[in-house]
Design an enzyme around this catalytic site. Structure first.
Site, PDB file in Angstrom:
ATOM      1  N   ASP A 152       0.875  -1.164   0.000  1.00  0.00           N
ATOM      2  CA  ASP A 152       0.000   0.000   0.000  1.00  0.00           C
ATOM      3  C   ASP A 152       0.920   1.223   0.000  1.00  0.00           C
ATOM      4  O   ASP A 152       2.130   1.095   0.235  1.00  0.00           O
ATOM      5  CB  ASP A 152      -0.889  -0.044   1.247  1.00  0.00           C
ATOM      6  CG  ASP A 152      -1.798   1.163   1.345  1.00  0.00           C
ATOM      7  OD1 ASP A 152      -2.295   1.619   0.307  1.00  0.00           O
ATOM      8  OD2 ASP A 152      -2.000   1.660   2.466  1.00  0.00           O
ATOM      9  N   ASP A 179      -0.171   4.961   1.257  1.00  0.00           N
ATOM     10  CA  ASP A 179      -0.393   5.892   2.357  1.00  0.00           C
ATOM     11  C   ASP A 179      -0.266   5.200   3.705  1.00  0.00           C
ATOM     12  O   ASP A 179      -0.932   4.206   3.993  1.00  0.00           O
ATOM     13  CB  ASP A 179      -1.780   6.524   2.233  1.00  0.00           C
ATOM     14  CG  ASP A 179      -1.919   7.332   0.951  1.00  0.00           C
ATOM     15  OD1 ASP A 179      -0.999   8.101   0.643  1.00  0.00           O
ATOM     16  OD2 ASP A 179      -2.935   7.167   0.250  1.00  0.00           O
ATOM     17  N   ARG A 216     -17.825  13.374   9.821  1.00  0.00           N
ATOM     18  CA  ARG A 216     -17.455  12.458   8.742  1.00  0.00           C
ATOM     19  C   ARG A 216     -17.702  13.107   7.377  1.00  0.00           C
ATOM     20  O   ARG A 216     -16.894  12.965   6.458  1.00  0.00           O
ATOM     21  CB  ARG A 216     -18.279  11.171   8.833  1.00  0.00           C
ATOM     22  CG  ARG A 216     -17.815  10.193   9.876  1.00  0.00           C
ATOM     23  CD  ARG A 216     -16.428   9.638   9.618  1.00  0.00           C
ATOM     24  NE  ARG A 216     -16.225   9.322   8.224  1.00  0.00           N
ATOM     25  CZ  ARG A 216     -15.093   9.493   7.578  1.00  0.00           C
ATOM     26  NH1 ARG A 216     -14.045   9.985   8.205  1.00  0.00           N
ATOM     27  NH2 ARG A 216     -14.996   9.160   6.321  1.00  0.00           N
ATOM     28  N   ASP A 246     -14.881  13.817   4.523  1.00  0.00           N
ATOM     29  CA  ASP A 246     -15.037  13.352   3.143  1.00  0.00           C
ATOM     30  C   ASP A 246     -14.944  14.508   2.151  1.00  0.00           C
ATOM     31  O   ASP A 246     -14.370  14.359   1.057  1.00  0.00           O
ATOM     32  CB  ASP A 246     -16.378  12.634   2.977  1.00  0.00           C
ATOM     33  CG  ASP A 246     -16.407  11.296   3.694  1.00  0.00           C
ATOM     34  OD1 ASP A 246     -15.314  10.768   3.997  1.00  0.00           O
ATOM     35  OD2 ASP A 246     -17.509  10.777   3.966  1.00  0.00           O
ATOM     36  N   LYS A 298      -4.665  16.734  -0.457  1.00  0.00           N
ATOM     37  CA  LYS A 298      -3.638  16.270  -1.380  1.00  0.00           C
ATOM     38  C   LYS A 298      -2.968  17.412  -2.132  1.00  0.00           C
ATOM     39  O   LYS A 298      -1.789  17.320  -2.488  1.00  0.00           O
ATOM     40  CB  LYS A 298      -4.235  15.239  -2.332  1.00  0.00           C
ATOM     41  CG  LYS A 298      -4.646  13.968  -1.582  1.00  0.00           C
ATOM     42  CD  LYS A 298      -5.157  12.869  -2.458  1.00  0.00           C
ATOM     43  CE  LYS A 298      -5.443  11.625  -1.617  1.00  0.00           C
ATOM     44  NZ  LYS A 298      -5.968  10.495  -2.406  1.00  0.00           N
ATOM     45  N   ASN A 323      -5.387   3.322  -2.926  1.00  0.00           N
ATOM     46  CA  ASN A 323      -6.658   3.982  -3.231  1.00  0.00           C
ATOM     47  C   ASN A 323      -6.451   5.383  -3.789  1.00  0.00           C
ATOM     48  O   ASN A 323      -7.381   5.976  -4.336  1.00  0.00           O
ATOM     49  CB  ASN A 323      -7.527   4.058  -1.973  1.00  0.00           C
ATOM     50  CG  ASN A 323      -8.155   2.730  -1.614  1.00  0.00           C
ATOM     51  OD1 ASN A 323      -8.097   1.772  -2.383  1.00  0.00           O
ATOM     52  ND2 ASN A 323      -8.751   2.644  -0.443  1.00  0.00           N
ATOM     53  N   SER A 324      -5.252   5.926  -3.643  1.00  0.00           N
ATOM     54  CA  SER A 324      -4.964   7.243  -4.201  1.00  0.00           C
ATOM     55  C   SER A 324      -4.923   7.177  -5.728  1.00  0.00           C
ATOM     56  O   SER A 324      -4.548   6.146  -6.300  1.00  0.00           O
ATOM     57  CB  SER A 324      -3.623   7.757  -3.672  1.00  0.00           C
ATOM     58  OG  SER A 324      -3.667   7.961  -2.281  1.00  0.00           O
ATOM     59  N   LYS A 335      -9.970  -0.177  -2.355  1.00  0.00           N
ATOM     60  CA  LYS A 335      -9.915  -1.226  -1.342  1.00  0.00           C
ATOM     61  C   LYS A 335     -10.907  -0.869  -0.239  1.00  0.00           C
ATOM     62  O   LYS A 335     -11.098   0.310   0.060  1.00  0.00           O
ATOM     63  CB  LYS A 335      -8.498  -1.332  -0.771  1.00  0.00           C
ATOM     64  CG  LYS A 335      -7.457  -1.810  -1.747  1.00  0.00           C
ATOM     65  CD  LYS A 335      -6.070  -1.844  -1.113  1.00  0.00           C
ATOM     66  CE  LYS A 335      -5.585  -0.467  -0.753  1.00  0.00           C
ATOM     67  NZ  LYS A 335      -4.219  -0.428  -0.202  1.00  0.00           N
ATOM     68  N   ASP A 340      -1.349  -0.869   6.070  1.00  0.00           N
ATOM     69  CA  ASP A 340      -1.497  -0.279   7.399  1.00  0.00           C
ATOM     70  C   ASP A 340      -2.915  -0.390   7.945  1.00  0.00           C
ATOM     71  O   ASP A 340      -3.159  -0.111   9.109  1.00  0.00           O
ATOM     72  CB  ASP A 340      -1.127   1.207   7.350  1.00  0.00           C
ATOM     73  CG  ASP A 340      -2.171   2.031   6.599  1.00  0.00           C
ATOM     74  OD1 ASP A 340      -2.922   2.781   7.231  1.00  0.00           O
ATOM     75  OD2 ASP A 340      -2.227   1.908   5.358  1.00  0.00           O
ATOM     76  N   GLN A 378      -7.513  -7.646  17.621  1.00  0.00           N
ATOM     77  CA  GLN A 378      -7.768  -7.547  16.185  1.00  0.00           C
ATOM     78  C   GLN A 378      -6.513  -7.865  15.386  1.00  0.00           C
ATOM     79  O   GLN A 378      -6.570  -8.574  14.373  1.00  0.00           O
ATOM     80  CB  GLN A 378      -8.237  -6.133  15.838  1.00  0.00           C
ATOM     81  CG  GLN A 378      -9.638  -5.817  16.288  1.00  0.00           C
ATOM     82  CD  GLN A 378      -9.984  -4.387  15.944  1.00  0.00           C
ATOM     83  OE1 GLN A 378      -9.230  -3.464  16.247  1.00  0.00           O
ATOM     84  NE2 GLN A 378     -11.108  -4.185  15.316  1.00  0.00           N
TER      85      GLN A 378
END
Length: 572
Positions: free
Chosen positions: A98, A100, A241, A245, A254, A290-291, A332, A403, A527
């Site tokens: 990955d 980030d 949230r 977003d 970014k 995902n970027s 993802k 991560d 976890q």
């Protein structure tokens, strides 16, 4: 499971596919001093690899350590590796990353602050929150991963692996034991602590929004008329949230990172040598993020810049030489489902144009050999596309480093059977403190044993008073002793509780140890130990390591962190 505590540019130096040999690479930057190790012997299961020996070859910016070692050397606790699952690297033919918070380790004091202030700006300008919020400040050290946010009550919780709430705050006010029991311990059916009533703070990206939510809870409790009409705790979290977003969708974050990557991303001179080592070992490398391409290109140019950029030049695509396949905009975790019908597009690196990708390279199980496609940058698609591009016949041939427990690790492990490595930067600090606190932990065990001994004596005495045939004089003596023991027990409890609190506050002033809650593993530790297939690394930025080959995997080793080992089944 394998665990290191320094950021990821430590890297792997893997031997060719035939011999079972594992080599470690670590950065010699200001945050990472040279160290490494190897081990030999024979044992499996939950254990910690003590890298007490290693052959060291020092360079100006990086060093490589390999096994077998010529000169035994002791190393700091911050460079040790812990594992509970063996993995023969001979079977791994592709290593993926990955980007980030894996290859790119962001600086929380600048990057998380940027996200925090951007979110507040959206709350004020787009969601009608008062301008007073613009004066708020962000403590980037306050929140930790593994917390659970109670949307209904405005609480933030830390639980153990059995989902018992051990630490709870309403906003920034700590709840008493009675308040915790009333809210979370008095129901007939155990709460699952899952969505939609709860939010899990399991990524470093979530820490800023959790801190902001706590501030808003206190603000609304003190100033109910200053928040938008009809706002309650769940709606307030939803607004946070939505604002987060918006920051991501409009490119606010970014764009700032792209202007000055060095301000927001840790430089790591060991990433390129690590990738070169993997490729020289005969394995494929790939990047799945995902970027989108424009941001990925900026970040990877910065990380690989000292090795790929010409003096005075801007962005270039030379970093692509270190990857066989790059997939951007992967979405993802849905990417890991082969039945995901997302289209795959080729990305033209210079212009960023998307072209329809018509991949006619056969099935991964096909006996025909197919050349690697000319284009190596893609957008979208699913794991089936990746397997075909890499000509991977079995998912167990892939080791993937990420991560995010859910987005990177659980899906790729459970759905696909990939080998996985989870990056946990916080462990570097945690394990160092744990090693330094051996005497404190010994004292805590002594205090607990003393408390338990007193309680045993109280139980025996109460039993005698209730069932033994005693004279009045004997009863009077036992009653007097009982009162004295009760006072001793209360004193021992207070001493133990205070010592334990001070011990945990050394790790974090509010939440204590990341991997422990009292004497139990924390929910986060549970976890991690439940979700991983192969290993844990602290930060790939300064010391990545790859799970051991057959030789290393059978090393006979001891665990210096038994009180917090993620997978030890014995009590600490």
């Amino acid at each position: 499971m394998l665990l290191s505590r320094r950021p990821l540019a430590a890297a792997l130096h893997l031997a060719p596919l035939s011999p079972p040999l594992l080599l470690f690479f670590a950065s010699a930057s200001s945050s990472c001093s040279p160290a490494a190790a190897s081990a030999s012997g024979g044992s499996r299961g939950c254990s910690a690899v003590r890298m007490d020996s290693g052959a060291v070859e020092t360079a100006s910016t990086w060093a490589v350590w390999s096994t077998p070692s010529a000169e035994p050397r002791s190393i700091s606790i911050g460079k040790e590796i812990f594992c509970n699952r063996s993995l023969n690297m001979r079977n791994i033919t592709a290593v993926g990353f990955d980007m980030d918070y894996t290859l790119a380790q962001y600086k929380p004091e600048t990057f998380e602050s940027l996200a925090y202030y951007g979110t507040i700006e959206k709350l004020v300008k787009d969601l009608n929150y008062p301008e007073e919020l613009l004066t708020w400040e962000f403590d980037w050290k306050y929140m930790v991963r593994g917390l659970v946010l109670d949307k209904k009550r405005g609480n933030i919780l830390k639980m153990d692996r059995h989902k018992y709430v051990k630490v709870a705050y309403h906003g920034f006010r700590e709840l008493s034991k009675e308040e915790k029991v009333a809210a979370y311990g008095s129901t007939l059916i155990r709460d699952s602590f899952d969505e939609p009533d709860y939010a899990l703070i399991d990524t470093l990206f979530s820490l800023g929004e959790a801190y902001l939510f706590a501030q808003l809870v206190d603000f609304m409790d003190s100033n109910p008329g200053k928040v938008p009409a009809g706002t309650d705790y769940p709606l307030m979290y939803k607004d946070v949230r939505s604002a987060v977003d918006l920051c991501h969708r409009d490119g606010t974050l970014k764009r700032m990172v792209a202007k000055d990557p060095g301000r927001y991303i840790n430089e790591d001179l060991a990433i390129v040598p690590m990738l070169e080592m993997i490729k020289k070992s005969g394995r494929s490398t790939f990047l799945v993020t995902n970027s989108l391409w424009d941001y990925t290109n900026v970040v990877m140019n910065y990380l690989c810049g000292p090795y790929t950029s010409d003096a005075g030049s801007g962005l270039n695509h030379k970093w692509l030489q270190y990857f066989d396949i790059v997939i951007t905009g992967s979405s993802k975790p849905s990417f890991f489902h082969d039945d995901n019908r997302a289209g795959l597009f080729e990305v033209e690196p210079d212009s960023g144009k998307l072209l329809n990708a018509d991949i006619q390279i056969g099935s991964p199980r096909s006996s025909r050999q197919h050349a690697m496609p000319v284009h190596k940058v893609y957008q979208g698609g699913n794991v089936g596309h990746l397997h075909r591009l890499l000509s991977i016949a079995s998912s167990s041939q892939i080791l993937y480093v990420g991560d995010h427990i859910y987005g990177d690790i659980l899906r790729s492990k459970k759905v696909l059977g990939w080998r996985t490595m989870l990056v946990i930067p916080e462990l570097e600090h945690e394990v160092k403190l744990l090693s330094e606190s051996k005497s404190t932990r010994k004292e805590l065990r002594h205090l607990r044993m003393e408390r338990d001994s007193i309680e045993d004596r109280i139980h025996h005495l109460e039993w005698s008073l209730k069932f033994d045939d005693l004279t009045e004089n004997q009863k009077e003596k036992l009653f007097s002793e009982h009162v004295n023991l009760l006072q001793q027990r209360e004193h021992a409890r207070r001493l133990h509780q205070e010592a334990q609190r001070q011990h945990h506050q050394k790790f974090h002033k509010v939440w204590g140890q990341l991997m422990k809650t009292g004497y139990q593993n924390s929910r986060f530790a549970h976890q991690v130990s439940r979700g991983l297939r192969a290993c844990i690394a602290a930060r790939l930025q300064t010391s990545v390591c790859i799970p051991p080959t057959s030789t290393i995997a059978r090393a006979k080793i001891t665990c210096p962190m038994s009180s917090m080992c993620l997978s030890c089944r014995s009590s600490p």
